[in-house]
Design a protein around this motif. Structure first.
Motif, short mmCIF file in Angstrom:
data_model
loop_
_atom_site.label_atom_id
_atom_site.label_comp_id
_atom_site.label_asym_id
_atom_site.label_seq_id
_atom_site.Cartn_x
_atom_site.Cartn_y
_atom_site.Cartn_z
N SER A 147 1.08 -1.26 -0.18
CA SER A 147 0.03 0.06 0.14
C SER A 147 0.80 1.09 0.21
O SER A 147 0.62 2.16 -0.47
CB SER A 147 -0.87 0.22 1.03
OG SER A 147 -1.39 -1.10 1.58
N LEU A 148 2.13 1.20 1.03
CA LEU A 148 2.86 2.30 0.87
C LEU A 148 3.58 2.58 -0.47
O LEU A 148 3.58 3.85 -0.88
CB LEU A 148 4.01 2.09 1.92
CG LEU A 148 3.63 2.34 3.33
CD1 LEU A 148 4.81 2.06 4.25
CD2 LEU A 148 3.22 3.95 3.74
N ALA A 149 3.90 1.49 -1.22
CA ALA A 149 4.60 1.89 -2.60
C ALA A 149 3.21 2.36 -3.69
O ALA A 149 3.53 3.15 -4.07
CB ALA A 149 4.95 0.49 -3.39
N SER A 150 2.02 1.75 -3.53
CA SER A 150 1.15 2.52 -4.42
C SER A 150 0.82 3.94 -4.01
O SER A 150 0.39 4.69 -4.71
CB SER A 150 -0.19 1.44 -4.51
OG SER A 150 -0.64 1.45 -3.20
N GLY A 156 2.64 11.04 -6.21
CA GLY A 156 3.49 11.47 -7.11
C GLY A 156 2.62 12.14 -8.40
O GLY A 156 2.56 13.31 -8.93
N ASN A 157 1.68 11.25 -8.77
CA ASN A 157 0.58 11.40 -9.60
C ASN A 157 -0.04 12.78 -9.60
O ASN A 157 -0.34 13.47 -10.25
CB ASN A 157 -0.36 10.37 -9.98
CG ASN A 157 -0.93 10.33 -11.33
OD1 ASN A 157 -0.46 11.00 -12.11
ND2 ASN A 157 -2.31 9.66 -11.15
N PHE A 158 -0.59 12.80 -8.03
CA PHE A 158 -1.34 13.82 -7.60
C PHE A 158 -0.62 15.17 -7.82
O PHE A 158 -1.16 16.36 -8.22
CB PHE A 158 -2.04 13.70 -6.05
CG PHE A 158 -2.60 14.79 -5.51
CD1 PHE A 158 -3.84 15.04 -6.03
CD2 PHE A 158 -1.74 15.60 -4.80
CE1 PHE A 158 -4.66 16.14 -5.41
CE2 PHE A 158 -2.61 16.64 -4.43
CZ PHE A 158 -3.99 16.83 -4.39
N MET A 159 0.74 15.12 -7.14
CA MET A 159 1.52 16.34 -7.40
C MET A 159 1.74 16.87 -8.83
O MET A 159 1.61 18.09 -8.96
CB MET A 159 2.90 15.95 -6.88
CG MET A 159 2.90 15.80 -5.15
SD MET A 159 2.25 17.30 -4.47
CE MET A 159 3.49 18.32 -4.56
N PHE A 160 1.71 15.92 -9.93
CA PHE A 160 1.95 16.31 -11.15
C PHE A 160 0.57 16.95 -11.89
O PHE A 160 0.80 18.01 -12.30
CB PHE A 160 2.14 14.80 -11.98
CG PHE A 160 2.12 15.12 -13.33
CD1 PHE A 160 3.30 15.97 -14.11
CD2 PHE A 160 1.23 14.74 -14.12
CE1 PHE A 160 3.15 16.29 -15.38
CE2 PHE A 160 0.96 15.07 -15.56
CZ PHE A 160 2.23 15.90 -16.04
N LEU A 161 -0.64 16.39 -11.33
CA LEU A 161 -1.66 16.70 -11.56
C LEU A 161 -2.00 18.27 -11.04
O LEU A 161 -2.40 19.26 -11.66
CB LEU A 161 -2.95 15.91 -11.41
CG LEU A 161 -3.46 14.89 -12.20
CD1 LEU A 161 -4.26 13.91 -11.42
CD2 LEU A 161 -3.85 15.45 -13.55
N ALA A 162 -1.81 18.42 -9.95
CA ALA A 162 -1.86 19.55 -9.17
C ALA A 162 -0.89 20.72 -9.78
O ALA A 162 -1.36 21.86 -10.00
CB ALA A 162 -1.56 19.47 -7.69
N THR A 163 0.20 20.36 -10.08
CA THR A 163 1.16 21.42 -10.58
C THR A 163 0.69 21.66 -12.00
O THR A 163 0.62 22.96 -12.09
CB THR A 163 2.78 20.71 -10.79
OG1 THR A 163 2.89 20.30 -9.73
CG2 THR A 163 3.60 22.01 -11.13
N MET A 164 0.21 20.86 -12.94
CA MET A 164 -0.21 21.16 -13.97
C MET A 164 -1.52 22.00 -14.29
O MET A 164 -1.54 23.05 -14.82
CB MET A 164 -0.65 19.84 -14.94
CG MET A 164 0.54 19.27 -15.39
SD MET A 164 1.91 20.14 -16.16
CE MET A 164 1.07 20.71 -17.77
N ILE A 165 -2.40 21.62 -13.28
CA ILE A 165 -3.48 22.39 -13.12
C ILE A 165 -3.29 23.88 -12.62
O ILE A 165 -4.12 24.81 -13.12
CB ILE A 165 -4.43 21.74 -11.98
CG1 ILE A 165 -5.26 20.69 -12.35
CG2 ILE A 165 -5.92 22.74 -11.55
CD1 ILE A 165 -5.97 19.58 -11.60
N PHE A 166 -2.38 24.09 -11.66
CA PHE A 166 -1.64 25.38 -11.28
C PHE A 166 -1.35 25.98 -12.37
O PHE A 166 -1.77 27.33 -12.69
CB PHE A 166 -0.86 24.95 -10.28
CG PHE A 166 -0.26 26.51 -9.65
CD1 PHE A 166 -1.00 27.15 -8.75
CD2 PHE A 166 1.11 26.67 -9.85
CE1 PHE A 166 -0.57 28.38 -8.36
CE2 PHE A 166 1.84 27.77 -9.35
CZ PHE A 166 0.84 28.81 -8.58
N ILE A 167 -0.37 25.41 -13.21
CA ILE A 167 -0.08 26.41 -14.42
C ILE A 167 -1.05 26.51 -15.44
O ILE A 167 -1.23 27.71 -15.87
CB ILE A 167 1.07 25.55 -15.19
CG1 ILE A 167 2.25 25.18 -14.08
CG2 ILE A 167 1.58 26.00 -16.54
CD1 ILE A 167 3.32 24.32 -14.65
#
Lengths: 372, 168
Positions: A147-150, A156-167
């Motif tokens: 579970s920790l790995a997933s 990581g996926n969330f951070m990428f999405l959040a950064t792109m939405i922010f931009i």
């Protein structure tokens, strides 16, 4: 002859429609993330647009206005999270001072014993052997590691999405009027006024929906704060109660998962506050159900809040804001949930509002076709 | 050498007036407006281009707002081109038409046709409502000026009517 022509036209349209649906379903997995980012960016832009426009009017510069609004927003989010985390860590430090490992283990053992003894006999299970326990422990460790790995991947996926939405949000905010004008300029002269009205009504529908959601989140926050003050969370301070209320209100915007996310900090704080307190360990909800650390009291309070919000506030406030009948709101939520899960539920109501606006304008165009 | 990136970020502080702003300055509806007001209007308005003979709108069509002529000529007519076309007015650069649609939901009462390649600025009910929400002072100023102009036209029509009746 004319009827036959109409039939051929209808068949032709159905075929084109089916090809379009097939094409969209084929490319959907590749474009869904980008569309999701754009939809979120558009929603954030709708929320922040009036602030940027107001500031631009004062300082006469769009880029700097966007920058200031974004910095202010990030500052407030950071400030809120920072002071919440500092309050929680204070509580945790206090908790660790009061409780050492041994008492915690004893407390847990007592709790399990009290809980199982209060359960009806048919629910009690037999004692497990040490061997069973060891294999279960190994299995549990493996599951936790997996579970920790997933979870790391999801973060990581969330951070990428959040950064792109922010931009995307920053770009949309800076160029919103330019993008809107480009869109309008693509409408042929014949349908110009109707097209403009359609875009305006869609914007109005989305912004009314967001206002409705804001009202709904605020009412959940207010009701949760009131409920927690009544329960008093057995000793939590008022600042923390307000924070928990705000978190419950915000998380309530995400259907299905959100309401449970709101409960977690309340339960955690109640647990930290009441560990070692015999009265709270032995507490019974309505004198019937064992509710150690007031856990079931809190869950019941949140369930009541969610029922009021889900059955009364959202259908009337949100439905009214997009001009949809409460029944239609429920149906769109069900359809959205079935098709796309929680995300589908999140976008079901504004999407239905937009579809309604489009159909209304199509009917209007058909009615006035000879004058266009 | 100036960097294009920095020029773009600070473009709001470069107060060079566009063609559209220069046209808006001629329109009596927007008199006594500041530069920032014109910029806000420019953000809201829609630039459209029509070829000679194109209908801008037809009589009885649902109307959404007014048009300002940036460059070109427009005639306001009733009747069709084949049947008894009656030309009410010929308008040119800086003049406006269709403003009644800003106030009511009634259909257009005449045709507007471009008599040469024409550039227009469209200002619609929705834009006025957006402006009223964002900058109520500016919205009220426009409504007040429009009210004044409509009153002036009504007075002119009344005096023409009185003249016609006294002739009889």
């Amino acid at each position: 002859m004319r009827d036959q022509k109409n039939y051929i036209q209808l068949i032709y349209r159905i075929i084109i429609g089916l090809i379009l649906v097939w094409f969209l379903s084929t490319i959907w997995p590749y474009i869904s993330n980008v569309i999701l980012m754009l939809v979120f960016a558009f929603l954030f832009t709708t929320i922040l647009l009036s602030s940027v426009d107001n500031l631009e009017r004062k300082i006469n510069n769009r880029g700097v206005s966007v920058l200031l609004v974004v910095i202010l927003l990030l500052g407030s989010i950071g400030g809120f999270l920072g002071s919440f985390i500092s309050q929680i860590s204070k509580q945790a430090i206090d908790f660790s001072k009061r409780v050492d490992k041994e008492t915690l283990t004893i407390e847990f053992a007592n709790l399990v014993e009290k809980f199982t003894s209060s359960l009806p006999s048919f629910l009690k299970t037999g004692q497990s052997s040490n061997e069973d326990f060891a294999s279960k422990l190994a299995e549990f460790t493996q599951t936790v590691l997996g579970s920790l790995a997933s979870m790391a991947g999801a973060v990581g996926n969330f951070m990428f999405l959040a950064t792109m939405i922010f931009i995307f949000t920053i770009i949309l905010l800076a160029e919103y009027h330019v993008f809107r004008k480009s869109l309008v300029s693509m409408i042929p002269n014949k349908y110009f006024e109707i097209g403009l009205k359609l875009i305006f009504n869609i914007e109005k529908s989305v912004s009314s929906y967001l206002k409705g959601q804001f009202l709904s989140a605020s009412s959940v926050a207010a009701m949760s704060i009131a409920g927690l003050i009544i329960l008093n969370l057995a000793g939590a301070n008022l600042t923390l109660i307000i924070f928990i209320g705000i978190i419950a209100g915000l998380s309530n915007l995400i259907p299905l998962i959100g309401p449970f996310v709101g409960m977690v900090p309340a339960i955690l704080i109640s647990f930290m506050n009441n560990i070692g307190n015999d009265a709270s360990t032995a507490h019974m909800l309505f004198g019937v159900l064992p509710s150690p650390f007031f856990i079931f009291d809190i869950i019941l309070m949140f369930l009541i809040v969610q029922q009021i919000e889900g059955n009364l506030i959202t259908p009337t406030l949100v439905g009214k804001s997009v001009g949809l009948h409460p029944m239609l709101v429920m149906i769109s939520l069900l359809v959205g949930g079935t098709l796309l899960g929680p995300l589908g539920m999140l976008f079901a109501v504004p999407a239905s509002g937009i579809i309604k606006v489009i159909f209304k304008e199509i009917a209007f165009v058909r009615q006035n076709a000879q004058y266009l | 050498m100036k960097s294009a990136k920095w020029e773009n970020i600070f473009k709001g502080w470069n107060n060079k007036e566009s063609n559209e702003i220069l046209t808006l300055k001629q329109v009596p509806v927007f008199r006594d407006f500041q530069y920032s007001d014109f910029r806000e209007l420019e953000n809201l308005m829609h630039k459209r281009e029509y070829k000679t003979g194109d209908y801008i709108f037809k009589n009885r069509a649902p109307g959404e707002g007014m048009y300002i002529i940036v460059k070109g000529n427009v005639k306001i007519t009733v009747g069709t081109r084949s049947k008894k076309e009656n030309v009410f007015a010929k308008l040119t650069d800086g003049e406006f038409f269709g403003e009644l649609a800003l106030f009511d939901d009634e259909p257009r009462s005449a045709n507007a046709i471009a008599t040469e390649n024409t550039q227009l600025l469209g200002f619609f009910t929705q834009d006025l409502m957006t402006l009223q929400e964002r900058n109520p002072v500016l919205g009220q100023k426009i409504l007040f000026n429009l009210g004044g102009l409509l009153g002036e036209r009504l007075r002119k029509t009344n005096s023409l009517l009185v003249k016609e009746q006294t002739k009889k």
